[in-house]
Design a protein around this motif. Structure first.
Motif, PDB file in Angstrom:
ATOM      1  N   LYS A  27       0.834  -1.192   0.000  1.00 50.38           N
ATOM      2  CA  LYS A  27       0.000   0.000   0.000  1.00 50.38           C
ATOM      3  C   LYS A  27       0.877   1.252   0.000  1.00 50.38           C
ATOM      4  O   LYS A  27       1.984   1.259   0.519  1.00 50.38           O
ATOM      5  N   THR A  28       0.340   2.312  -0.582  1.00 52.81           N
ATOM      6  CA  THR A  28       1.075   3.569  -0.651  1.00 52.81           C
ATOM      7  C   THR A  28       0.883   4.381   0.626  1.00 52.81           C
ATOM      8  O   THR A  28      -0.236   4.531   1.112  1.00 52.81           O
ATOM      9  N   HIS A  29       1.991   4.892   1.160  1.00 51.65           N
ATOM     10  CA  HIS A  29       1.947   5.764   2.335  1.00 51.65           C
ATOM     11  C   HIS A  29       2.604   7.092   1.963  1.00 51.65           C
ATOM     12  O   HIS A  29       3.742   7.117   1.485  1.00 51.65           O
ATOM     13  N   VAL A  30       1.881   8.184   2.185  1.00 56.70           N
ATOM     14  CA  VAL A  30       2.409   9.519   1.893  1.00 56.70           C
ATOM     15  C   VAL A  30       2.691  10.223   3.211  1.00 56.70           C
ATOM     16  O   VAL A  30       1.808  10.343   4.065  1.00 56.70           O
TER      17      VAL A  30
ATOM     18  N   LYS B  28       6.405   4.529  -0.620  1.00 57.20           N
ATOM     19  CA  LYS B  28       6.649   5.436   0.514  1.00 57.20           C
ATOM     20  C   LYS B  28       7.035   6.798  -0.043  1.00 57.20           C
ATOM     21  O   LYS B  28       8.194   7.051  -0.388  1.00 57.20           O
ATOM     22  N   ILE B  29       6.027   7.660  -0.149  1.00 58.79           N
ATOM     23  CA  ILE B  29       6.175   8.961  -0.793  1.00 58.79           C
ATOM     24  C   ILE B  29       6.296  10.053   0.265  1.00 58.79           C
ATOM     25  O   ILE B  29       5.607  10.017   1.284  1.00 58.79           O
ATOM     26  N   PHE B  30       7.174  11.012   0.025  1.00 56.80           N
ATOM     27  CA  PHE B  30       7.340  12.145   0.922  1.00 56.80           C
ATOM     28  C   PHE B  30       6.922  13.413   0.184  1.00 56.80           C
ATOM     29  O   PHE B  30       7.452  13.720  -0.888  1.00 56.80           O
ATOM     30  N   ALA B  31       5.953  14.127   0.770  1.00 59.63           N
ATOM     31  CA  ALA B  31       5.395  15.318   0.143  1.00 59.63           C
ATOM     32  C   ALA B  31       5.945  16.565   0.820  1.00 59.63           C
ATOM     33  O   ALA B  31       5.790  16.739   2.036  1.00 59.63           O
ATOM     34  N   LYS B  32       6.589  17.421   0.060  1.00 63.52           N
ATOM     35  CA  LYS B  32       7.166  18.660   0.603  1.00 63.52           C
ATOM     36  C   LYS B  32       6.055  19.705   0.731  1.00 63.52           C
ATOM     37  O   LYS B  32       5.867  20.555  -0.146  1.00 63.52           O
TER      38      LYS B  32
END
Length: 375
Positions: A47-50, A106-110
């Protein structure tokens, strides 16, 4: 001893493993202990986690002679599109994560990117030049639909009359046509849509969560109809996989309204190399060795050559044949090379932002809570 975990393609994901990053101190081996499978025997769904990230800086500068920009902005780390060939995959190793499945899940949003951009543009020493938006990872990946970080960045650039060039393989860019059309009318915006192949079956495994090729062609048409200079980026060219489609992609993009075009030969830096070869074995076992042999023909016998002037186009007979094919197609359709269009963007109308938010994560949090500064 437990058997090695089988490498199996997973629906909606590009990588077929969570390959260890090169900076991890402890080695590990994959083995099948049953936890990687659901009850029905299917592979475990990733699963995708942001995760929100408070960035310290937002503009990246480079001096590479083989890219048409000097300044770039990336609103996200990691990319859910899951393109197996993505040269940015190794950057997840800096975070102690895998360039494989972690990179696309595992996405990191600025989240403070627009505020940081305002602060940067407001500096007295700032000299405007075109910003490339969404280079390392796609600025229009799925989570952007809800987070709207890219949209808010474009609003700042539009307000300041600052030139911007975008590259994406997502139809979500159509949401921002209002801003891009107004900027393009002043010579301040251009876009490129990446299309690697017209074959939807190949695209579905190569870049599993990006828009289908036909949908990307429709996006080119919509951008062109809105007066936005748009081109096609055929990247990467993968021998015996996407390479046969080179001229067909260029022709389809031209008919859709593309004004400029470029191509990049497959690059395999760092962990991208084993990840790509795993993907080949999972999806194209019949031609995997043939593909890699041709890649090495264009890389001086190696899997990758990082030298400027060679890393984008390769060298040797086969690289020269691809170059000739691309250049002849560009001339035949009367298109431009992408770099020339980007460099023509107008920075002369730039004006510094009038409203600049306080610097730092602490000030941002205080402002969100309605708290004033003590000093």
């Amino acid at each position: 001893m437990l058997p090695p975990a089988p490498l199996r393609a997973q629906k909606g994901r590009g990588a077929v493993s969570n390959l260890q990053g090169r900076y991890e101190m402890h080695g590990r081996e994959q083995f099948d202990d049953g936890w990687e499978q659901e009850e029905d025997g299917e592979p475990r769904v990733w699963k995708t986690h942001v995760t929100d990230e408070i960035a310290k800086s937002i503009l990246t500068r480079n001096s590479s002679p083989d890219v048409p920009f000097d300044v770039s902005l990336n609103p996200y780390r990691g990319c859910e599109h899951g393109c197996i060939y993505c040269f940015a995959r190794p950057t997840h190793s800096y975070l102690g994560l895998s360039p494989g499945m972690d990179f696309e899940s595992k996405i990191f949003a600025k989240v403070n990117a627009p505020e940081l951009l305002r602060q940067e543009l407001a500096r007295p020493s700032y000299v405007p030049e075109p910003i490339a938006l969404g280079v390392n990872t796609d600025a229009y990946q799925p989570c952007e639909r809800g987070l709207r970080i890219t949209r808010r960045v474009l609003e700042v650039l539009h307000e300041c009359g600052h030139p911007v060039g975008l590259i994406t393989k997502s139809a979500l860019i159509e949401r921002d046509i209002d801003l891009l059309s107004a900027m393009a009318a002043k010579g301040q915006a251009s876009a490129a849509i990446t299309i690697t192949t017209l074959d939807p079956a190949i695209a579905r495994t190569l870049e599993p969560r990006a828009a289908a090729p036909a949908r990307r062609l429709r996006t080119i048409r919509m951008l062109a109809d809105a007066g936005i200079p748009v081109g096609v980026s055929i990247a990467p060219v993968i021998p015996f996989v996407t390479e046969p489609d080179l001229e067909r992609v260029m022709e389809a993009a031209f008919k859709a309204g593309a004004m400029h075009a470029n191509y990049i030969v497959l690059r395999l830096p760092w962990e991208v190399n084993p990840l790509f070869q795993q993907w080949l074995e999972a999806h194209f076992p019949d031609r995997a060795q043939r593909v890699m042999n041709r890649v090495r023909d264009m890389r001086g016998g190696k899997d990758y050559e990082s030298d400027f002037g060679k890393r984008m186009k390769g060298e040797g007979v086969w690289a020269d044949l691809i170059r000739q094919r691309a250049e002849k197609a560009i001339r035949r359709f009367g298109m431009e090379k992408r770099g020339s269009r980007f460099r023509q963007l107008d920075a002369s109308q730039f004006k510094r932002p009038q409203v600049v938010p306080p610097a730092g994560a602490k000030a941002k949090a205080a402002a969100a809570a309605g708290q004033m500064d003590l000093f």
